[in-house]
Design an enzyme around this catalytic site. Structure first.
Site, mmCIF file in Angstrom:
data_model
loop_
_atom_site.group_PDB
_atom_site.id
_atom_site.type_symbol
_atom_site.label_atom_id
_atom_site.label_comp_id
_atom_site.label_asym_id
_atom_site.label_seq_id
_atom_site.Cartn_x
_atom_site.Cartn_y
_atom_site.Cartn_z
ATOM 1 N N GLU A 11 0.828 -1.206 0.000
ATOM 2 C CA GLU A 11 0.000 0.000 0.000
ATOM 3 C C GLU A 11 0.865 1.260 0.000
ATOM 4 O OE1 GLU A 11 -2.733 -0.711 3.265
ATOM 5 O OE2 GLU A 11 -4.039 -1.878 1.958
ATOM 6 N N ASP A 53 -8.419 -8.923 3.457
ATOM 7 C CA ASP A 53 -8.099 -7.910 4.460
ATOM 8 C C ASP A 53 -9.164 -7.817 5.541
ATOM 9 O OD1 ASP A 53 -6.968 -5.844 5.831
ATOM 10 O OD2 ASP A 53 -7.426 -4.303 4.355
ATOM 11 N N GLU A 65 -12.447 -2.681 12.067
ATOM 12 C CA GLU A 65 -12.455 -1.847 10.868
ATOM 13 C C GLU A 65 -13.601 -2.203 9.922
ATOM 14 O OE1 GLU A 65 -8.835 -1.972 8.633
ATOM 15 O OE2 GLU A 65 -9.643 -0.791 6.981
#
Lengths: 692, 692
Positions: free
Chosen positions: A299, A378, A406
């Site tokens: 990332e 993820d 998240e």
């Protein structure tokens, strides 16, 4: 002294030591709980003794006397690892249980080794502290000390929580306030909360903490310098007293950021020397630093690929620098192309981790731990297990889970994650023809690379409840218990946590336990269906946006069209991801007939009228699960409201307000997902419910 | 002196005064351009004289002599409004042209009033400055001064640019750097750039500037206090010298924010007194302040509805306070429910503005100007005209356009907006049975409420090119020209701007003019189709997200399903929005047979195979326009690249880099929109092009 025995607050979490449950036990214990002793004098043993005094004071209502270790008669003895009493107890227990293969730490609680006394011991000093917490937990759950005879071991050498805390005090993907470690660019000097946090972690056996974000800014790279190391050393000292080693996240570009070196090429001798020298400076301040965590080539973070070097080259140069000090490198395997063209259907992000790291198995230094996320994507609410984690043979590995929610409700929605972690950790793995579990492979004892273990991105901030949602404390608790024992049943852990947090009284205990155990299934039911994942609002990752990541660069697609949905990851016609699993699993996922319903759309693209093993069509499953999920969210709110009067108002209101947010969120997910698929498929709900 | 005659930079915009074009003209002008004079002594006239000297110096290569106004022989005379020469010239022109109805400002350039001399004059002092700029523009375009005999008037009393600048220096929806007015919470003291900006605005006849964001924070509310007024007064002074009045955006809650008043109820005498008193303080610093702009009851800004009061109540209390000082209130009509439930199909955001304000026509004070956006939604690339603007009879009105390209490419993509503005401003309106234009109604001369005019959210920041994209300077230029004369042809304006900016030489002039004039159509073609709007990335508003606003609270839906797309806003079967137009327009939009193709999906929900007047189906139109639009973007880049060597490298590179971004953006829009509709409709492209 009544510490913890008064009103339990959100801040106390599961360590409020309520007297409610075990009064009968305590009353029946004779004098054994009235005196305590310790054999040994280290800081961790002092912590253990203090905790034992604190716990017994609260649970019995009497402060126990601290007596010399050789005192005869009833007492609880904390026996140091190499003390006579400790060795004896360990030996006795080993004889009883038989030798346990590859256990890294064993705790023993026994009333049989020294008549009239309870001995708490371990093969490590930290284990003695863990034994104290385990003993207090058992007392609180109603177990009598007389007859106690337990040995409990863990195969996980590393049991770490990882903070994504930034130096300005913000927390990436944090939903519980600001950092407890950093503020205004500095390491905090407010150590009170750090100490309480170390206690919480130690109470569930966590033995490592990484305090700063894996996305390391240039500012945070300076944590390795004298500007910050003295204060970091104070944090390390607090954790050390609790049997926990400090870790730091570092930038692969540190040599460039912190010195005049022009490139961070891992094979450049100048770079190698820099890491060695810098490690020396760090260890001068923190001699027992656990090591460094590195997010490289991930990332848009810098990494060895910039120089045409492998992930092993990158990890090894840092690991070599840490080896003389006993440190390890946690090298994250979360490497994929985050600039993928969504038009490109041949690239499959799910493959990236295995494709990148498996060819390097054997190339990593002994003190490198390759840290892979639980699933290939993820931290979605449902993923298959990471195929890399069961495949590595010559590399220490750690499995990384996300305690902070998240993608699973952000501590607004209740989602007790232990059932998910448990399912993956206990999933099938095959080593040399022997069928075992993923957790067993990851522990490394089978493969002779035992440095790894379990890490979790933690959900803690400076919120009064630590986690933003009182019931999300259970995820932190469960993480520690799971890291210690991947096989432990989520139902057991949920009940432990509820009892320690709210007491054993009904209707609270069974209601809250049921809410926890149901919550992952509920959250999954009203969000992305059948394992396909994503469908979240881009950026925030809260709330529905079915196409939010569909035409994006992140490799996260569902490919829904008017005929069907799902990602063909088969070897026969798709991306070939299934072939990364050992043959048994590969066959199961490859064959649409054996692929589990809950992962169907992760592995297969199917028509909306495809019939699941449940007997429902995919489209009807989408409708049903979303209507049911939203209703279940309302039911959980009602269940909680039914506890009014049975709980302290502060915790009651905090959870109530969050459950109301969850009800609204679930409704939004229900209507957006159902409307999206109705508009796309044109197939109506069999039950004629309202779709927009 | 060669100001402006050297290298033209991005910073110069269209005021670089290049000698290239008019050399022959200048050479043939005899001595008239070698001497200048002014009759009158005000600051604005001094500015006009200085500009005339600057312009002639640059264009002729000689600094003209400033001589007394009564000097005989060739010269250019700036004649004050009430001077003998000015009055004579005005009278002569009026005789020639006949009296123009309702013109607010008239500029005159004549070589006939005083033989051998050119007289520049106006009925206002600002007009004299505008006449100078117009004169220089004509010289530069090749017009000889001899024989010049022009009068040009405007019916727009208000020609304002509005900055959405925040006190911290950021600009809401700004794409050209930071604010030129504010930094670090303060009004800037760097007045150099403000002065250059005032000159740019004056050059195109802008006569008002609102310097701060309509979304007024508590911090920005303090602009009305002595903490900021002295510095604001310095800004006002600079603008005053250029014939421009300063405006401020104010918060409806100012009485609460700035004093101890508990509520901002407009009918509360205490609130009324507060506004009067505060206005007095403001006008003590800035005696010619234009007034206040207010965004109330809009997108969560405070407003009178909190107290059960009408928009007129809210506007009037502030207007009453400003009236003694000659100030006006610009009251934004952008009032709608931004917490709409997307499930609710009966509510139509497009209706909100008319439904809220039309019943109040006549209730607004004389010095209130109701300011409505060009279309009923929000600055989309295509919208029908605001029905409110042609319906108000007893209220001064202003039409608000967006010069900053929030939804139209953000100064990455080229989108010359004058054609859109021109189309709407010259759209049909009917007053007392007479067919006229929207612009004419808005000017207010027909209805006797002439305070209004045209406002634009401006695209300027501290970027070296002012607008972030050199070609976006054309939008600022065109805004001024359009505000002055809504009827002026975009082709004329584009050519004017190109000549002034790059010179008249080929191939630059015709290539850039063509690019400008084509760009709105191109941008529309690759974004949301057929007037339906939105489909942008939520939040940023750049790039495609077809469903990005589909399940949101903003009232911005396309209702695409597998059968068709569009919003039924008919009176017969839809939301009834069409009925807000006068009968002729209402019928046109209501009838699918007469509704223009480019607005079809704004007014009607149709099947994908519905055939447009163009002969294409809706779905094929979507495919064709998106393939064509992306190709057109590439063509514009090629056209620009063909100018290499003909342009200075700085401007060439800046535009090239942005056109490359546009090519990528257009490709992304093409593929996302086409894939979305292919996946949803299942209908293939007739030409078999690649859809993903």
């Amino acid at each position: 002294m009544t510490a913890g025995s008064g009103d339990v607050t959100m801040y106390d979490c599961w360590l409020g030591y309520r007297r409610a449950g075990p009064e009968a036990v305590v009353a029946g214990s004779g004098d054994v709980l009235s005196r305590v002793a310790v054999s040994g004098a280290s800081a961790v043993l002092r912590t253990a003794l203090a905790e034992l005094v604190r716990g017994l004071s609260a649970l019995t209502g009497r402060v126990p006397a601290v007596v010399p270790e050789q005192t005869a008669g009833p007492l609880v003895l904390i026996a140091a690892p190499r003390s006579a009493a400790g060795a004896h107890a360990l030996t006795t227990m080993t004889r009883t249980r038989g030798p346990a293969d590859g256990e890294d730490e064993v705790i023993v609680m026994t009333a049989l080794a020294r008549p009239g006394q309870v001995v708490l011991t371990s093969n490590t000093e930290a284990g003695c502290l863990h034994a104290v917490f385990a003993f207090l937990r058992r007392l609180q759950a109603g177990q009598a000390p007389a007859g106690l005879h337990v040995a409990d071991g863990t195969a996980s050498r590393l049991r770490m929580v990882s903070h994504w805390d930034n130096l300005d005090g913000t927390i990436e993907r944090g939903y519980a306030g600001a950092s407890i470690f950093f503020k205004d660019g500095q390491v905090t000097q407010d150590l009170h909360r750090v100490r309480d946090y170390a206690r919480l972690l130690a109470s569930v056996g966590v033995n490592a903490v990484c305090v700063n974000n894996v996305n390391v800014t240039a500012e945070a790279a300076r944590l390795l310098t004298a500007a910050h190391l003295p204060r970091l050393a104070r944090l390390a000292g607090i954790f050390r007293d609790h049997g926990i080693r400090l870790f730091l996240s570092v930038s692969f570009d540190s040599p460039m950021i912190l010195s005049g070196i022009r490139a961070a090429d891992p094979l450049d001798p100048q770079v190698r020397d820099w890491w060695r020298s810098q490690a020396g400076q760090v260890y001068a301040h923190i001699p027992d630093l656990g090591g460094f965590q590195v997010k490289a080539d991930s990332e848009s973070r810098p990494g060895p690929s910039v120089y045409g070097r492998s992930q092993a080259d990158g990890a090894n140069v840092i690991a070599d620098a840490l080896r003389p000090f006993g440190g390890v490198v946690l090298w994250r395997a979360f490497v994929y192309d985050c600039w993928q063209d969504w038009r490109d259907r041949s690239t499959d992000r799910a493959r990236a981790c295995y494709d990148t790291f498996m060819p390097l198995d054997g190339a990593f230094g002994e003190n490198v731990i390759v840290q892979a996320k639980l699933g290939p994507m993820d931290f979605q609410v449902r993923e298959p297990p990471s195929p890399l984690l069961t495949a590595l043979r010559l590399t220490s590995a750690a499995i990384e889970v996300q305690i902070t929610q998240e993608y699973t409700g952000q501590q607004k929605d209740l989602c007790f994650l232990h059932p998910q972690w448990h399912e993956v950790m206990n999933g099938r793995a095959v080593v040399d023809g022997d069928v075992t579990t993923l957790a067993h492979v990851v522990s490394g004892h089978k493969t002779g690379r035992p440095n790894g273990g379990v890490t979790g991105v933690v959900n803690v901030g400076d919120d009064p409840s630590w986690t933003g949602h009182v019931l999300a404390q259970a995820n932190l608790y469960a993480f520690g218990r799971l890291a210690w024992d991947p096989g432990i049943d989520p139902g057991t852990v949920a009940a432990e946590w509820v009892t320690a947090t709210f007491g054993a009284a009904e209707p609270v205990a069974s209601t809250v336990t049921r809410m926890l155990l149901d919550s992952w299934r509920v959250y999954e039911s009203y969000t992305a269906p059948l394992g396909v994942g994503w469908m979240v609002t881009p950026g925030t990752h809260y709330g529905p946006s079915v196409d939010g990541y569909e035409y994006s660069r992140w490799g996260t697609y569902h490919f829904a069209d008017r005929e069907g949905i799902g990602v063909d990851r088969t070897a026969a016609t798709g991306t070939g991801f299934t072939a990364q699993y050992e043959p048994g699993q590969a066959r199961m996922y490859e064959d649409i007939g054996s692929c589990p319903d809950e992962l169907l759309l992760f592995f297969h693209h199917v028509p909306y009228r495809h019939r699941l093993k449940s007997g429902k069509t995919v489209i009807q499953h989408i409708y049903d699960s979303h209507f049911d999920g939203a209703e279940d969210a309302r039911r959980m709110l009602r269940d909680w409201l039914s506890l009014a009067g049975h709980l302290d108002p502060v915790r009651f209101e905090q959870v109530r307000s969050r459950l109301e947010l969850q009800v609204a969120n679930a409704k939004e997910w229900r209507d957006v997902v159902n409307s999206y698929f109705f508009r796309k498929s044109g197939i109506g709900d069999e039950l004629g419910r309202k779709i927009f």
